[in-house]
Design a protein around this motif. Structure first.
Motif, PDB file in Angstrom:
ATOM      1  N   GLY A  73      13.323 -22.169  -3.809  1.00 26.50           N
ATOM      2  CA  GLY A  73      12.101 -22.967  -3.864  1.00 26.50           C
ATOM      3  C   GLY A  73      12.240 -24.145  -2.930  1.00 26.50           C
ATOM      4  O   GLY A  73      13.084 -24.146  -2.032  1.00 26.50           O
ATOM      5  N   ARG A  74      11.400 -25.161  -3.144  1.00 32.20           N
ATOM      6  CA  ARG A  74      11.437 -26.377  -2.337  1.00 32.20           C
ATOM      7  C   ARG A  74      11.633 -27.565  -3.249  1.00 32.20           C
ATOM      8  O   ARG A  74      10.993 -27.667  -4.294  1.00 32.20           O
ATOM      9  CB  ARG A  74      10.126 -26.573  -1.565  1.00 32.20           C
ATOM     10  N   SER A  75      12.513 -28.464  -2.843  1.00 33.05           N
ATOM     11  CA  SER A  75      12.678 -29.691  -3.612  1.00 33.05           C
ATOM     12  C   SER A  75      11.504 -30.623  -3.307  1.00 33.05           C
ATOM     13  O   SER A  75      10.908 -30.562  -2.230  1.00 33.05           O
ATOM     14  CB  SER A  75      14.000 -30.379  -3.271  1.00 33.05           C
ATOM     15  N   LEU A  76      11.168 -31.456  -4.272  1.00 29.98           N
ATOM     16  CA  LEU A  76      10.122 -32.459  -4.113  1.00 29.98           C
ATOM     17  C   LEU A  76      10.707 -33.859  -4.029  1.00 29.98           C
ATOM     18  O   LEU A  76      10.270 -34.685  -3.247  1.00 29.98           O
ATOM     19  CB  LEU A  76       9.152 -32.408  -5.303  1.00 29.98           C
ATOM     20  N   ASN A  77      11.686 -34.110  -4.912  1.00 27.23           N
ATOM     21  CA  ASN A  77      12.272 -35.440  -4.975  1.00 27.23           C
ATOM     22  C   ASN A  77      13.649 -35.356  -5.615  1.00 27.23           C
ATOM     23  O   ASN A  77      14.028 -34.335  -6.177  1.00 27.23           O
ATOM     24  CB  ASN A  77      11.361 -36.398  -5.756  1.00 27.23           C
ATOM     25  N   ILE A  78      14.357 -36.467  -5.495  1.00 29.56           N
ATOM     26  CA  ILE A  78      15.697 -36.570  -6.079  1.00 29.56           C
ATOM     27  C   ILE A  78      15.865 -37.968  -6.632  1.00 29.56           C
ATOM     28  O   ILE A  78      15.214 -38.915  -6.153  1.00 29.56           O
ATOM     29  CB  ILE A  78      16.790 -36.251  -5.025  1.00 29.56           C
TER      30      ILE A  78
END
Length: 116
Positions: free
Chosen positions: A39-44
């Motif tokens: 998938g794709r990360s959005l934030n950390i």
């Protein structure tokens, strides 16, 4: 009881500030039913991260996370647990971080703070 020295937390307050991070995020289920999804990360943040996936996991599922950060040449691989989901968005809490993994994530957040 009144606690004058403790900051007041609101319903929407968070333990750690979030920083935008868009990169490939691989998540695998730990255990005998191992399967991995991309998938794709959005934030950390220092406690976890969020991402978007077309299929997902139940809340409480233990997972292995793999993602790249701007301060490291190789992808980070850490353990986590699914803490929330809304539609295609999933929130993961980091678990069992080694001191080195924690330091890399902390440095990543500090770097992203400077860039945003």
């Amino acid at each position: 009881m009144d606690h004058p020295h403790q900051p007041e937390r609101t319903i929407n307050s968070r333990r750690f500030p979030r920083y935008e991070l868009e990169t490939e995020l691989r998540v695998g289920i730990l255990g005998p039913e191992h399967r991995e999804m991309r998938g794709r990360s959005l934030n950390i943040n220092e406690g976890g991260m969020g991402g978007i996936f077309v299929a997902g996991w139940d809340i409480g599922t233990s997972v292995a996370l793999q993602f790249s950060v701007p301060i490291a040449a190789n992808p980070i691989k850490v353990k986590g647990v699914v803490r929330n989901s809304t539609g295609y968005r999933y929130g993961f809490e980091f678990t069992e971080l080694t001191p080195e993994e924690r330091e890399t994530i902390t440095r990543t957040c500090k770097t992203l703070d400077l860039l945003q």
